[in-house]
Design a protein around this motif. Structure first.
Motif, PDB file in Angstrom:
ATOM      1  N   HIS A 201      10.426  10.541   1.213  1.00 56.86           N
ATOM      2  CA  HIS A 201      11.075   9.236   1.149  1.00 56.86           C
ATOM      3  C   HIS A 201      10.058   8.094   1.040  1.00 56.86           C
ATOM      4  O   HIS A 201      10.344   7.048   0.485  1.00 56.86           O
ATOM      5  N   LYS A 202       8.834   8.278   1.535  1.00 58.47           N
ATOM      6  CA  LYS A 202       7.841   7.218   1.462  1.00 58.47           C
ATOM      7  C   LYS A 202       7.380   6.964   0.032  1.00 58.47           C
ATOM      8  O   LYS A 202       6.896   5.889  -0.287  1.00 58.47           O
ATOM      9  N   THR A 203       7.487   7.948  -0.840  1.00 56.32           N
ATOM     10  CA  THR A 203       7.101   7.742  -2.227  1.00 56.32           C
ATOM     11  C   THR A 203       8.275   7.275  -3.067  1.00 56.32           C
ATOM     12  O   THR A 203       8.085   6.781  -4.167  1.00 56.32           O
ATOM     13  N   ARG A 204       9.478   7.414  -2.595  1.00 54.53           N
ATOM     14  CA  ARG A 204      10.637   6.864  -3.312  1.00 54.53           C
ATOM     15  C   ARG A 204      10.737   5.367  -3.099  1.00 54.53           C
ATOM     16  O   ARG A 204      11.214   4.641  -3.949  1.00 54.53           O
ATOM     17  N   ASP A 205      10.318   4.891  -1.918  1.00 52.39           N
ATOM     18  CA  ASP A 205      10.371   3.469  -1.600  1.00 52.39           C
ATOM     19  C   ASP A 205       9.002   2.840  -1.825  1.00 52.39           C
ATOM     20  O   ASP A 205       7.989   3.352  -1.359  1.00 52.39           O
ATOM     21  N   ILE A 206       8.995   1.721  -2.545  1.00 55.17           N
ATOM     22  CA  ILE A 206       7.742   0.982  -2.675  1.00 55.17           C
ATOM     23  C   ILE A 206       7.448   0.345  -1.331  1.00 55.17           C
ATOM     24  O   ILE A 206       8.266  -0.401  -0.788  1.00 55.17           O
ATOM     25  N   GLY A 207       6.292   0.651  -0.784  1.00 54.01           N
ATOM     26  CA  GLY A 207       5.987   0.121   0.530  1.00 54.01           C
ATOM     27  C   GLY A 207       4.618   0.545   1.007  1.00 54.01           C
ATOM     28  O   GLY A 207       3.882   1.240   0.301  1.00 54.01           O
ATOM     29  N   ILE A 208       4.287   0.122   2.221  1.00 56.58           N
ATOM     30  CA  ILE A 208       2.954   0.345   2.765  1.00 56.58           C
ATOM     31  C   ILE A 208       3.037   0.825   4.210  1.00 56.58           C
ATOM     32  O   ILE A 208       3.999   0.525   4.931  1.00 56.58           O
ATOM     33  N   LEU A 209       2.020   1.595   4.594  1.00 62.78           N
ATOM     34  CA  LEU A 209       1.860   2.049   5.975  1.00 62.78           C
ATOM     35  C   LEU A 209       0.443   1.731   6.408  1.00 62.78           C
ATOM     36  O   LEU A 209      -0.516   2.183   5.784  1.00 62.78           O
ATOM     37  N   LEU A 210       0.305   0.937   7.465  1.00 61.34           N
ATOM     38  CA  LEU A 210      -1.004   0.582   7.997  1.00 61.34           C
ATOM     39  C   LEU A 210      -1.321   1.494   9.163  1.00 61.34           C
ATOM     40  O   LEU A 210      -0.697   1.402  10.227  1.00 61.34           O
ATOM     41  N   ASP A 211      -2.269   2.401   8.932  1.00 61.49           N
ATOM     42  CA  ASP A 211      -2.636   3.384   9.945  1.00 61.49           C
ATOM     43  C   ASP A 211      -3.331   2.703  11.119  1.00 61.49           C
ATOM     44  O   ASP A 211      -4.175   1.820  10.937  1.00 61.49           O
ATOM     45  N   LYS A 212      -2.982   3.128  12.345  1.00 65.46           N
ATOM     46  CA  LYS A 212      -3.613   2.555  13.532  1.00 65.46           C
ATOM     47  C   LYS A 212      -5.076   2.961  13.630  1.00 65.46           C
ATOM     48  O   LYS A 212      -5.915   2.204  14.107  1.00 65.46           O
ATOM     49  N   GLN A 213      -5.382   4.180  13.175  1.00 60.16           N
ATOM     50  CA  GLN A 213      -6.742   4.708  13.273  1.00 60.16           C
ATOM     51  C   GLN A 213      -7.473   4.474  11.952  1.00 60.16           C
ATOM     52  O   GLN A 213      -6.981   4.816  10.882  1.00 60.16           O
ATOM     53  N   GLY A 214      -8.638   3.873  12.006  1.00 59.47           N
ATOM     54  CA  GLY A 214      -9.467   3.734  10.814  1.00 59.47           C
ATOM     55  C   GLY A 214      -9.112   2.575   9.915  1.00 59.47           C
ATOM     56  O   GLY A 214      -9.775   2.366   8.891  1.00 59.47           O
ATOM     57  N   LEU A 215      -8.072   1.813  10.265  1.00 62.33           N
ATOM     58  CA  LEU A 215      -7.666   0.659   9.459  1.00 62.33           C
ATOM     59  C   LEU A 215      -7.492   1.035   7.987  1.00 62.33           C
ATOM     60  O   LEU A 215      -7.956   0.341   7.074  1.00 62.33           O
ATOM     61  N   ARG A 216      -6.780   2.148   7.752  1.00 63.39           N
ATOM     62  CA  ARG A 216      -6.534   2.610   6.386  1.00 63.39           C
ATOM     63  C   ARG A 216      -5.100   2.273   5.961  1.00 63.39           C
ATOM     64  O   ARG A 216      -4.175   2.238   6.773  1.00 63.39           O
ATOM     65  N   LEU A 217      -4.947   2.034   4.675  1.00 61.38           N
ATOM     66  CA  LEU A 217      -3.661   1.696   4.069  1.00 61.38           C
ATOM     67  C   LEU A 217      -3.207   2.845   3.185  1.00 61.38           C
ATOM     68  O   LEU A 217      -4.000   3.432   2.442  1.00 61.38           O
ATOM     69  N   SER A 218      -1.918   3.183   3.252  1.00 61.85           N
ATOM     70  CA  SER A 218      -1.342   4.178   2.341  1.00 61.85           C
ATOM     71  C   SER A 218       0.060   3.704   1.962  1.00 61.85           C
ATOM     72  O   SER A 218       0.619   2.809   2.590  1.00 61.85           O
ATOM     73  N   GLY A 219       0.621   4.316   0.921  1.00 63.29           N
ATOM     74  CA  GLY A 219       1.967   3.940   0.514  1.00 63.29           C
ATOM     75  C   GLY A 219       2.265   4.323  -0.916  1.00 63.29           C
ATOM     76  O   GLY A 219       1.664   5.249  -1.477  1.00 63.29           O
ATOM     77  N   PHE A 220       3.172   3.589  -1.541  1.00 59.00           N
ATOM     78  CA  PHE A 220       3.596   3.839  -2.917  1.00 59.00           C
ATOM     79  C   PHE A 220       3.773   2.485  -3.587  1.00 59.00           C
ATOM     80  O   PHE A 220       4.443   1.594  -3.046  1.00 59.00           O
TER      81      PHE A 220
END
Length: 295
Positions: A201-220
């Motif tokens: 579902h995270k790749t069906r929705d355009i959006g972002i996830l800000l990881d608590k560890q390492g200050l990394r960004l992921s999403g679609f």
């Protein structure tokens, strides 16, 4: 009768009256029981209704829960029940069943009327338990003792939905660890969009996830998986090292993806309004994101 006999008769008659009067004054008074008048008054003034209230609960109830047991005149079907006596008591450490005693003013009882006992329990400003059956007392062949059963109030569909939503998403969602779905960009609402990887579902929705560890960004981002880094300091937020996979998509998806990347590159600050993340360039709003509950 000669004078001597007459005088003797007068003396005897006078002595008899003297004895009777002395007996009357000296006889002890008959005392009535001190509580006799009060008991008679009690019978005239009040009628006692008593019994117990039972209820079943899968968990312990709060001590401040308030139990109310009411004797009501329910004679008129076209009018609210009239209260004629009530018992109130905090639950405390008591367990079911709970005994009660209610004194009902005798002058309020009419043999032609119908009376019933109703029980409720409230806490935190809400009705949590209530009796659901008619419990007749006092008239029409009913006695003065009654056993009342209460049942838990079931939440409505709306209340259950609100409770589920509240459990799924907190009142104010955290910036980090939340998947934020893009719902508005450049002041325009996002159209429905599906990406290439339909299994997540995270790749069906355009959006972002800000990881608590390492200050990394992921999403679609609309066509490709998105990755990168971010920096946050109070309300300041910037995204760096933005990149992604290199899949070929329809022209509309590619154009939308460029808008998303431009939005992220231009972000300088953020604010969270409940369940909505707003990204800005410090002065102007760039986009809005909504919470997607994690599964």
């Amino acid at each position: 009768m000669n004078a001597k006999n007459a005088a003797h008769l007068v003396r005897a008659h006078f002595s008899s009256w003297t004895i009777l009067l002395a007996a009357a004054f000296c006889a002890p008074a008959i005392a009535l029981p001190a509580d006799a008048p009060a008991a008679k008054s009690e019978i005239r003034e009040f009628i006692v209704v008593e019994g117990s209230v039972a209820f079943a609960s899968a968990s312990a109830l709060p001590p401040h829960a308030l139990l109310s047991v009411r004797v009501e005149d329910v004679s008129r079907a076209d009018a609210p029940a009239q209260l004629i006596g009530e018992f109130k008591q905090p639950l405390g450490a008591q367990r079911s069943p709970i005994p009660f005693v209610i004194k009902v003013p005798a002058q309020l009882i009419d043999a032609r009327h119908s009376y019933s006992v109703r029980a409720t329990m409230h806490w935190d400003g809400k009705l949590q338990f209530t009796s659901t059956r008619h419990n007749p007392v006092l008239t029409r062949g009913a006695g003065n003792t009654v056993e009342v059963q209460m049942e838990a109030i079931k939440p409505t569909t709306k209340q259950q939905s609100e409770k589920t939503t509240a459990q799924a998403a907190p009142a104010t969602a955290p910036l980090q660890g939340t998947f934020w779905k893009l719902i508005q960009i450049a002041g325009k609402a996002m159209p429905g969009h599906e990406g290439q990887a339909l299994g997540m579902h995270k790749t069906r929705d355009i959006g972002i996830l800000l990881d608590k560890q390492g200050l990394r960004l992921s999403g679609f981002s609309g066509c490709n998986r998105l990755m990168g880094a971010y920096q946050v300091n109070q309300q300041a937020l910037t995204f760096t090292e933005l990149g992604g996979t290199r899949m070929a998509c329809p022209a509309a998806s590619m154009a939308l993806e460029q808008q998303v990347l431009q939005l992220l590159r231009g972000t300088q600050a953020f604010r969270i309004d409940g369940q909505v993340l707003v990204l800005t360039d410090g002065a102007n709003e760039l986009g809005r994101f909504n919470v997607v509950p994690q599964h």
